[in-house]
Design an enzyme around this catalytic site. Structure first.
Site, PDB file in Angstrom:
ATOM      1  N   GLY A  46     -23.807 -27.107 -78.118  1.00  0.00           N
ATOM      2  CA  GLY A  46     -23.227 -28.309 -77.513  1.00  0.00           C
ATOM      3  C   GLY A  46     -23.261 -28.195 -76.002  1.00  0.00           C
ATOM      4  N   GLN A  51     -20.828 -29.770 -67.411  1.00  0.00           N
ATOM      5  CA  GLN A  51     -21.295 -28.373 -67.365  1.00  0.00           C
ATOM      6  C   GLN A  51     -22.575 -28.221 -66.545  1.00  0.00           C
ATOM      7  OE1 GLN A  51     -20.756 -27.910 -71.863  1.00  0.00           O
ATOM      8  NE2 GLN A  51     -20.309 -25.845 -71.149  1.00  0.00           N
ATOM      9  N   CYS A  94     -18.180 -20.675 -75.118  1.00  0.00           N
ATOM     10  CA  CYS A  94     -18.528 -21.777 -74.223  1.00  0.00           C
ATOM     11  C   CYS A  94     -19.564 -21.279 -73.219  1.00  0.00           C
ATOM     12  CB  CYS A  94     -17.275 -22.260 -73.492  1.00  0.00           C
ATOM     13  SG  CYS A  94     -17.587 -23.647 -72.390  1.00  0.00           S
ATOM     14  N   LEU A  95     -20.587 -22.071 -73.013  1.00  0.00           N
ATOM     15  CA  LEU A  95     -21.633 -21.674 -72.063  1.00  0.00           C
ATOM     16  C   LEU A  95     -21.081 -21.552 -70.643  1.00  0.00           C
ATOM     17  CD1 LEU A  95     -24.522 -23.911 -73.457  1.00  0.00           C
ATOM     18  CD2 LEU A  95     -24.287 -21.429 -73.702  1.00  0.00           C
ATOM     19  N   HIS A 136     -14.367 -29.774 -78.764  1.00  0.00           N
ATOM     20  CA  HIS A 136     -14.615 -28.826 -77.660  1.00  0.00           C
ATOM     21  C   HIS A 136     -15.322 -29.558 -76.510  1.00  0.00           C
ATOM     22  CE1 HIS A 136     -16.147 -24.776 -76.073  1.00  0.00           C
ATOM     23  NE2 HIS A 136     -16.934 -25.632 -75.471  1.00  0.00           N
ATOM     24  N   GLU A 137     -16.351 -30.342 -76.843  1.00  0.00           N
ATOM     25  CA  GLU A 137     -17.109 -31.066 -75.801  1.00  0.00           C
ATOM     26  C   GLU A 137     -16.246 -32.141 -75.151  1.00  0.00           C
ATOM     27  OE1 GLU A 137     -19.572 -29.583 -74.956  1.00  0.00           O
ATOM     28  OE2 GLU A 137     -20.011 -28.490 -76.777  1.00  0.00           O
ATOM     29  N   HIS A 140     -14.127 -30.920 -72.430  1.00  0.00           N
ATOM     30  CA  HIS A 140     -14.839 -30.775 -71.150  1.00  0.00           C
ATOM     31  C   HIS A 140     -14.737 -32.053 -70.313  1.00  0.00           C
ATOM     32  CE1 HIS A 140     -16.742 -26.829 -71.276  1.00  0.00           C
ATOM     33  NE2 HIS A 140     -17.238 -27.048 -72.479  1.00  0.00           N
TER      34      HIS A 140
HETATM   35  O1  GNR Z   1     -22.671 -22.971 -77.872  1.00  0.00           O
HETATM   36  C1  GNR Z   1     -21.486 -23.220 -78.138  1.00  0.00           C
HETATM   37  N1  GNR Z   1     -20.934 -22.723 -79.280  1.00  0.00           N
HETATM   38  C2  GNR Z   1     -19.693 -23.105 -79.757  1.00  0.00           C
HETATM   39  C3  GNR Z   1     -19.142 -22.362 -80.793  1.00  0.00           C
HETATM   40  C4  GNR Z   1     -17.920 -22.708 -81.318  1.00  0.00           C
HETATM   41  C5  GNR Z   1     -17.248 -23.808 -80.837  1.00  0.00           C
HETATM   42  C6  GNR Z   1     -17.784 -24.558 -79.800  1.00  0.00           C
HETATM   43  C7  GNR Z   1     -19.003 -24.218 -79.274  1.00  0.00           C
HETATM   44  S1  GNR Z   1     -19.669 -25.176 -78.001  1.00  0.00           S
HETATM   45  C8  GNR Z   1     -20.674 -24.000 -77.184  1.00  0.00           C
HETATM   46  C9  GNR Z   1     -21.499 -24.658 -76.103  1.00  0.00           C
HETATM   47  C10 GNR Z   1     -20.588 -25.210 -75.050  1.00  0.00           C
HETATM   48  O2  GNR Z   1     -20.057 -24.566 -74.192  1.00  0.00           O
HETATM   49  N2  GNR Z   1     -20.343 -26.494 -75.085  1.00  0.00           N
HETATM   50  O3  GNR Z   1     -19.505 -27.050 -74.193  1.00  0.00           O
HETATM   51 NI    NI Z   2     -18.089 -25.515 -73.689  1.00  0.00          NI
END
Ligand code: GNR
Ligand code: NI
Length: 174
Positions: A46, A51, A94-95, A136-137, A140
């Site tokens: 995601g 980001q 999270c990246l 999660h997204e 952000h």
């Molecule tokens: O790559 C991602 N893996 C992930 C694993 C579990 C819950 C959420 C994520 S999102 C993350 C990529 C990211 O930072 N998206 O904002």
């Molecule tokens: Ni993230």
């Protein structure tokens, strides 16, 4: 298409609130394409526009299970219309918080209204990993990161660690 740089903590830009998209036009589709390319290259499942430093309410996802199979998804101006009272726990990463993982509780189902790649209004019911990732997204877009749900101590430790790593990298570059 082009790769974009993914911002990492600590970075104030990641704490900005993203603004609604007014029109899904060619420029926005270019951003979406770049975000998908950047997400696949990372690799991640995601990515939110903030980001890559763009404060627009755009997220991309691909939670395809099988290798080699792609299922790119994008959501413009996503809104959660309903979420379940039941939670589920997933280990999140999270990246923008590289190398850090933690179990996070979130509603296990939600309905999401959004505009698609062509600007058409859509609504889906998300469950399981998709529900977790969309939430999660969408965090952000409000400047929220998964580490904000951890204890103050854990969060401080993670930010300190990332800050040190950044400084070490800066020294090598300079
Ligand atoms: O790559 C991602 N893996 C992930 C694993 C579990 C819950 C959420 C994520 S999102 C993350 C990529 C990211 O930072 N998206 O904002
Ligand atoms: Ni993230």
């Amino acid at each position: 298409m082009a790769l974009r740089e993914i911002l990492t903590e600590p970075n104030r830009v990641l704490r900005q609130k993203s603004l609604p998209v007014e029109k899904v036009d060619e420029d926005l589709r270019k951003l979406i394409d770049d975000m998908l390319e950047t997400m696949y290259a990372a690799p991640g499942i995601g990515l939110a526009a903030i980001q890559v430093g763009i404060p627009k309410r755009v997220i991309v996802l691909d939670i395809a299970q099988k290798e080699g199979q792609k299922n790119p998804m994008c959501f413009v101006n996503p809104e959660i219309s309903e979420k379940s009272k039941n939670n589920s726990t997933y280990e999140e990463g999270c990246l923008s918080v590289p190398g850090q993982f933690a179990e996070i509780d979130r509603p296990d189902q939600c309905y999401v209204k959004y505009l698609d790649y062509n600007g058409e209004p859509k609504e889906i019911k998300a469950t399981g990993m998709l529900a977790t990732c969309i939430q999660h997204e969408m965090d952000h877009l409000e400047g929220i990161l998964f580490i904000d749900y951890l204890s103050k101590l854990k969060k401080t430790m993670i930010i300190k660690k990332l800050s040190k790593q950044k400084k070490a990298i800066e020294r090598i570059v300079v």
